[in-house]
Design a protein around this motif. Structure first.
Motif: not given
Length: 954
Positions: A17-37
């Protein structure tokens, strides 16, 4: 349907799931994913599988996202070095970003990625950042150099980053200066001998200017750096102190302590009569007092530092006693530290105040604190003599409280007071004896026993008191047992008739029934003393005791100086030098305070004593091989009168030992001279020299002019005047040989070497069965017959014996060359000593060399083998000197006079066949002679000079 369904799942899992979020096009989603990581990484989950996906997020302008990605990179770069290289391009790009924050972030992260493969890629970006226009980037890059140096020191030096760092000390921005200083100090610590921080007055001026505008931690770096500087004189010292003093009023306690460290160090160089010195002392007190109003942990650190400062300069806080009075809510560690400083500051002026406080503390509920308070009262009595009486009466009041641990501590300190002021307060002994039964701690019991033994003559029932302790002797601690043994022996020596049984009982308990070696040894010593010489026993056991010193817990001065240089660090809290608790090479630099102006000691130079001219005193018996082993293995039966035949290997040993001598002059003519074809010198070790020198060599080089002419002037050599024998010296004192005293000397009489000994018996019993043996030595000296002591040696009798020696014993080079180690045996024991013989003992009678041979040999010995010596205060003319020397087998071959200066050319031959050639120059009216010695074994020259001096002066 098979059971495989249980092992499959439709859920893809958190990582997916995190992998998918990290490769998302949305900047906010990316940032959230990196925070989760980052959150998963922080709690210890392994998210390294996401490395490539997280690295892809680096390509962003969002500063917050960049920071998060860099944080991830720092954590996992070490475990994924190959993947980390993917990020290098982004770093290089970010180092040229228009935003200085991003440039600094990139260079900071680069420094934190400890991967060798990456470091070389980082050099170029780092070089640019060190010269960046923005000070924020420069200060970050400065620290990055220190981190890079830790990973690869050689790379940093090759790339010239250290020079760039040194240039940053002159930067216009104070924070850049501070970080450059911090980085250089860090690098210098790991390379103690490198002169990285080349501090000079100009650099110091720049640092002091930056000091006022830095952040607090920047100020600490600069102050710590200043503390390592050695001012040239007291004026520079004063100037630095004036500019550092304002830091004392800083809100950060670390800045205050660093400033105190600089001032304490530089005050050393100020003359005490200077007005500014007094002003500075007054300025140092308030900031230290202020530190004591912080929270307890900070108070403790401050108190540990103040403890050092008070030991070095008590005058700083002498009027501030009240701030060290204990508060009811202080933690125990603060209370104990305050108590310690109170004692250090106690003086006649404030002792009444201090004693009133201490008496109050002794009634507290905290046992440890009460004990320390009672001890403190005793320390006051010892430190301030005028207060001793008040202290003793305070201690007696405390004993009356009958609180067990108070009574025990009071007795321990009263023992010390008796030691400091003998015959003054012994009237209190009766009170102490009343409390004997309540003592259960070893230290208190031992103190009480010491008091009873020491003052046994004043205590009527001393024997009963000590006997009561004896009943449980084996259950007592060692400290008490030892004290009890000594006390009963003292009692016996004072009242022998009444206590004989008691002393026998304790000696038997200590020696026969005890397993403790210390106790047994002391018991046997007392037993032997009492049985052999009661008078000596009295002198030893009842000897006058030295008074105890004021403060036994002071830190040793050189350590104190080093700790003062580490104020504000862990060393000042532990009261140990950094080398005692820091592992590895860091922190082991020894710092010291500069010398005071006009003290005569150079402020620059470290301890001169380390390599000064004073040499360590020589050991009595040097450790060549296992000498003691050699001596112990010797067969000490008297040797047979016949001298053993010389073994060829032995003789070769003697030859090789000193480099072979002038062998061509010694060999058998038929073998040697036939082969040499006129060369006057040959290789080493050709066996023993024949008794007579060959008169001429087949084809000696022609002698012409200069040195050759002198032999035509010959003459002036009279008859010998007898060999000089040194007076007897003490070789073995009676106290080291159970009453046998040996003194002696060496002589050469009629070609025989003799050892003249005087044996004196200073013991009470008769001595018989004497034998002697030598250890291996440089010239193979050995007894040629038994030691002839024909009658028993009675007490107080002296016998003179002459022992003939041969030079055919085993050979080993000694240090010094003429050292001889001897073992003497008698019916009592075997005793060892060492002595030194004059080398003239080995000068043989056929040592007069033919003139032509002398000349050829002199030329043949290399110039570097020539040694020159001055022999002073000789008032003999050349003929008298020549006669005197000939008595010791130093033969004059020729004499000549040039410009009023007489020159004697002389030859000497040693028992092992080595030849020595000498020139002795003397000027009429000048008592100083010049001696030049040439020899193939230059080691011998120094000892030949000593023989010349001995013979000519006696």
């Amino acid at each position: 349907m098979t059971d495989s369904k249980y092992f499959t799942t439709t859920k893809k899992g958190e990582i997916f799931e995190l992998k998918a979020e990290l490769n998302s096009d949305k900047k906010e989603k990316k940032k959230e994913a990196v925070k989760k990581v980052i959150a998963s990484m922080t709690v210890g989950k392994d998210v390294s599988a996401l490395f490539p996906d997280v690295v892809n997020c680096m390509q962003t302008d969002n500063l917050e996202l960049k920071k998060l990605v860099y944080l991830y990179l720092m954590n996992y770069a070490k475990s994924q070095p190959d993947m980390a290289i993917m990020a290098v391009n982004t770093f290089v790009k970010d180092c040229e970003d228009p935003n200085p924050l991003i440039r600094a972030l990139a260079v900071r992260t680069m420094g934190c990625i400890r991967v060798d493969k990456i470091t070389e890629y980082l050099c170029e970006p780092l070089r640019k950042c060190l010269k960046d226009e923005d000070p924020y980037v420069r200060k970050t890059a400065a620290v990055c150099v220190a981190k890079l140096h830790d990973i690869n020191a050689q790379l940093v030096e090759d790339q010239g980053f250290l020079d760039t760092l040194k240039d940053l000390i002159s930067d216009s921005n104070p924070m850049v200066v501070a970080n450059a200083v911090a980085a250089l100090s860090e690098i210098a610590e790991s390379h103690p001998n490198s002169n990285l921080l080349d501090l000079n007055p100009q650099t110091i001026n720049k640092l002091l200017t930056a000091l006022n505008e830095c952040t607090e931690w920047g100020q600490i770096f600069i102050l710590d750096c200043l503390a390592n500087y050695m001012p040239r004189d007291d004026r520079e010292s004063q100037s630095i102190c004036e500019r550092v003093t304002p830091r004392l009023s800083h809100a950060n306690s670390a800045v205050v302590l660093s400033a105190v460290k600089v001032l304490m160090k530089f005050m050393e160089m100020l003359p005490k009569d200077l007005d500014y010195y007094g002003t500075l002392l007054k300025k140092l007190a308030p900031p230290l007092v202020t530190l004591l109003s912080a929270e307890p942990e900070l108070q403790y650190v401050a108190l540990r530092n103040i403890n050092l400062i008070v030991q070095k300069r008590p005058e700083i806080l002498k009027h501030e006693m009240k701030v060290f009075f204990v508060k009811y809510n202080d933690p125990i560690y603060v209370k104990l530290e305050k108590l310690d400083i109170m004692i250090r500051l106690a003086s006649q002026a404030n002792i009444a105040q201090v004693l009133a406080e201490l008496k109050e503390y002794a009634t507290e509920v905290d046992v440890d604190f009460v004990r320390k308070a009672v001890r403190a009262i005793g320390r006051c009595a010892i430190k301030v003599e005028q207060s001793a009486e008040r202290c003793v009466s305070t201690l007696l009041d405390l004993i009356q409280t009958k609180v067990n641990y108070v009574v025990q501590e009071a007795i321990v300190v009263i023992k010390d007071i008796f030691r400091k002021y003998p015959n003054k307060y012994e009237s209190v002994i009766a009170t102490l004896c009343e409390n004997l039964d309540s003592l259960d701690e070893p230290e208190a019991r031992a103190a009480m026993i010491w008091i009873v033994g020491e003052y046994a003559e004043r205590i009527d029932n001393a024997d009963e008191l000590l006997e009561s302790f004896l009943e449980g002797f084996h259950d007592e601690s060692t400290q008490v047992q030892l004290q009890l043994l000594t006390a009963i022996v003292k009692l016996f020596l004072k009242k022998p008739t009444e206590t004989q049984e008691l002393v026998q009982q304790v000696l038997s308990l200590a020696t026969q029934d005890s397993d403790n070696p210390d106790l047994r040894d002391r018991g046997y010593i007392y037993w032997r003393l009492l049985s052999t010489d009661p008078v000596a026993a009295k002198e030893v056991v009842l000897a006058e005791k030295p008074l105890i010193s004021e403060e036994t817990d002071l830190i040793e001065p050189t350590l104190l100086e080093e700790l003062i240089c580490h104020i504000g660090t862990l060393a000042s809290v532990y009261h140990k030098p950094p080398s005692a608790f820091v592992e590895g090479s860091r922190g082991v630099q020894h710092k010291r305070i500069p010398a005071r102006a006009g003290s005569g000691e150079s402020a620059e130079s470290p301890d001169v004593g380390q390599s000064g001219s004073a040499e360590a005193p020589p050991a009595v018996i040097p450790s060549q091989g296992d000498l003691l082993g050699d001596l112990l293995n010797l067969d000490l039966a008297p040797p047979t009168a016949t001298i053993p035949s010389v073994q060829p290997s032995m003789q070769m040993g003697a030859m090789d030992l000193l480099g072979g001598g002038l062998d061509s002059l010694m060999g058998d003519e038929s073998d040697t001279l036939g082969d040499i074809g006129g060369s006057p010198s040959m290789g080493a070790g050709l066996g023993v020299a024949p008794a007579v020198m060959p008169t001429a060599l087949g084809s000696t080089p022609a002698v012409g002019g200069g040195l050759g002419d002198l032999f035509d002037l010959g003459g002036g050599v009279g008859m010998p005047s007898g060999s000089y024998v040194p007076p007897k010296a003490m070789w073995l004192p009676a106290m080291k040989a159970k009453g046998l005293e040996i003194s002696g000397t060496f002589a050469r009489r009629g070609g025989v070497i003799q050892m003249d000994l005087s044996l004196t018996n200073k013991a009470m019993s008769v001595m018989t069965d004497f034998a002697i043996q030598f250890n291996r030595n440089s010239f193979g000296l050995a007894p040629a017959g038994p030691l002839q002591v024909l009658t028993p040696l009675s007490p107080n009798q002296t016998i003179d014996v002459s022992l003939p020696l041969s030079t055919s014993g085993p050979v080993m080079k000694m240090e010094p060359l003429n050292n001889l180690q001897v073992a003497v045996k008698n019916n009592i024991d075997v005793f060892y000593f060492s002595c030194q013989y004059p080398l003239s003992l080995l000068f043989v009678e056929d040592g007069k060399m033919d003139r032509q041979v002398f000349l050829a040999t002199w030329k043949d010995i290399p110039n570097e083998n020539e040694s020159q010596f001055q022999i002073k205060d000789i008032h003999l003319n050349s003929d008298a000197a020549s006669n005197k020397l000939q008595g010791s087998n130093i033969f004059t071959i020729a004499k000549r006079t040039v410009d009023g200066q007489d020159m004697l050319y002389q030859s000497v031959k040693l028992t092992n066949g080595i030849w020595l050639l000498a020139e002795l120059r003397m000027q009429t009216g000048n008592p100083n002679y010049t001696l030049s010695v040439r020899c193939r074994a230059p080691d011998v020259s120094q000892f030949v000079y000593q023989c010349y001096e001995l013979v000519l002066k006696n």
